[in-house]
Design a protein around this motif. Sequence first.
Motif, PDB file in Angstrom:
ATOM      1  N   ASP A   3      24.900  50.585  40.214  1.00 24.88           N
ATOM      2  CA  ASP A   3      26.139  50.135  39.593  1.00 24.88           C
ATOM      3  C   ASP A   3      26.953  51.301  39.043  1.00 24.88           C
ATOM      4  O   ASP A   3      28.161  51.183  38.882  1.00 24.88           O
ATOM      5  N   GLY A   4      26.305  52.414  38.761  1.00 24.94           N
ATOM      6  CA  GLY A   4      27.015  53.579  38.245  1.00 24.94           C
ATOM      7  C   GLY A   4      28.049  54.097  39.232  1.00 24.94           C
ATOM      8  O   GLY A   4      29.149  54.500  38.841  1.00 24.94           O
ATOM      9  N   LYS A   6      29.542  52.267  41.494  1.00 23.97           N
ATOM     10  CA  LYS A   6      30.608  51.264  41.538  1.00 23.97           C
ATOM     11  C   LYS A   6      31.518  51.370  40.317  1.00 23.97           C
ATOM     12  O   LYS A   6      32.738  51.203  40.436  1.00 23.97           O
ATOM     13  N   VAL A   7      30.944  51.657  39.173  1.00 23.39           N
ATOM     14  CA  VAL A   7      31.746  51.840  37.957  1.00 23.39           C
ATOM     15  C   VAL A   7      32.652  53.050  38.122  1.00 23.39           C
ATOM     16  O   VAL A   7      33.856  52.984  37.818  1.00 23.39           O
ATOM     17  N   ALA A  11      36.642  52.833  38.306  1.00 24.37           N
ATOM     18  CA  ALA A  11      37.406  53.516  37.258  1.00 24.37           C
ATOM     19  C   ALA A  11      38.381  54.525  37.853  1.00 24.37           C
ATOM     20  O   ALA A  11      39.554  54.565  37.463  1.00 24.37           O
ATOM     21  N   ALA A  62      35.389  47.885  35.915  1.00 23.39           N
ATOM     22  CA  ALA A  62      34.618  49.077  35.558  1.00 23.39           C
ATOM     23  C   ALA A  62      34.182  49.029  34.101  1.00 23.39           C
ATOM     24  O   ALA A  62      33.047  49.399  33.768  1.00 23.39           O
ATOM     25  N   ARG A  63      35.076  48.566  33.232  1.00 19.38           N
ATOM     26  CA  ARG A  63      34.738  48.475  31.807  1.00 19.38           C
ATOM     27  C   ARG A  63      33.624  47.455  31.574  1.00 19.38           C
ATOM     28  O   ARG A  63      32.657  47.724  30.867  1.00 19.38           O
ATOM     29  N   LYS A  64      33.745  46.288  32.196  1.00 14.89           N
ATOM     30  CA  LYS A  64      32.727  45.250  31.996  1.00 14.89           C
ATOM     31  C   LYS A  64      31.387  45.667  32.593  1.00 14.89           C
ATOM     32  O   LYS A  64      30.343  45.420  31.996  1.00 14.89           O
ATOM     33  N   LEU A  65      31.431  46.295  33.779  1.00  7.96           N
ATOM     34  CA  LEU A  65      30.194  46.693  34.435  1.00  7.96           C
ATOM     35  C   LEU A  65      29.517  47.830  33.674  1.00  7.96           C
ATOM     36  O   LEU A  65      28.290  47.873  33.591  1.00  7.96           O
ATOM     37  N   SER A  66      30.299  48.738  33.089  1.00  5.76           N
ATOM     38  CA  SER A  66      29.694  49.839  32.337  1.00  5.76           C
ATOM     39  C   SER A  66      29.070  49.361  31.027  1.00  5.76           C
ATOM     40  O   SER A  66      28.143  49.989  30.522  1.00  5.76           O
ATOM     41  N   GLY A  72      31.373  41.973  35.738  1.00  6.38           N
ATOM     42  CA  GLY A  72      32.273  43.064  36.074  1.00  6.38           C
ATOM     43  C   GLY A  72      32.362  43.327  37.568  1.00  6.38           C
ATOM     44  O   GLY A  72      33.387  43.788  38.075  1.00  6.38           O
ATOM     45  N   ILE A  76      35.647  44.310  40.391  1.00  8.87           N
ATOM     46  CA  ILE A  76      35.745  45.472  41.274  1.00  8.87           C
ATOM     47  C   ILE A  76      35.927  45.022  42.711  1.00  8.87           C
ATOM     48  O   ILE A  76      36.749  45.575  43.454  1.00  8.87           O
TER      49      ILE A  76
END
Length: 144
Positions: A3-4, A6-7, A11, A62-66, A72, A76
């Motif tokens: 997920d990093g 993807k974030v 972003a 990106a904010r929700k997934l991070s 999130g 995306i």
Amino acid sequence: MSDGIKVLFGAVLGVLYVAFGLLQFILAAFGPVESLEALLISGDIFSGFVLLVIGTVLLTGARKLSSGAADGMPFIYVGILLSVGFGFVELLALCALGADAYLVGEWADWSVMDTITPLLYLAVLGVFGFLAWGREFLRGIRAA
């Protein structure tokens, strides 16, 4: 894929879309700036609004997934789909303008570079995201 990545992808792409959207608004309000001609920004308010919406969707994802929220990822994916979809529409508009110039007889005066917009060339990055995570996205739709 983690997920990093993807974030980071969401972003970076979101910031690019928001930045180009704001530039579209600024150029629409104040007129063309010679130093920004290389970016092929037309100063169209409606394109700027579309760019801002796509960028906001990507940045929200990106904010929700991070922060660890599972909801999130759809943001995306939808941001990538919006990017590819509007890029395809811009590509069709480019082809239509070229066909119009050819049919009217103004082919020699028409330039592809005059009609390219940030929606078109930022969509290339969206295509890379779709190619990387498209199967995962489509499997999620089919499962739902």
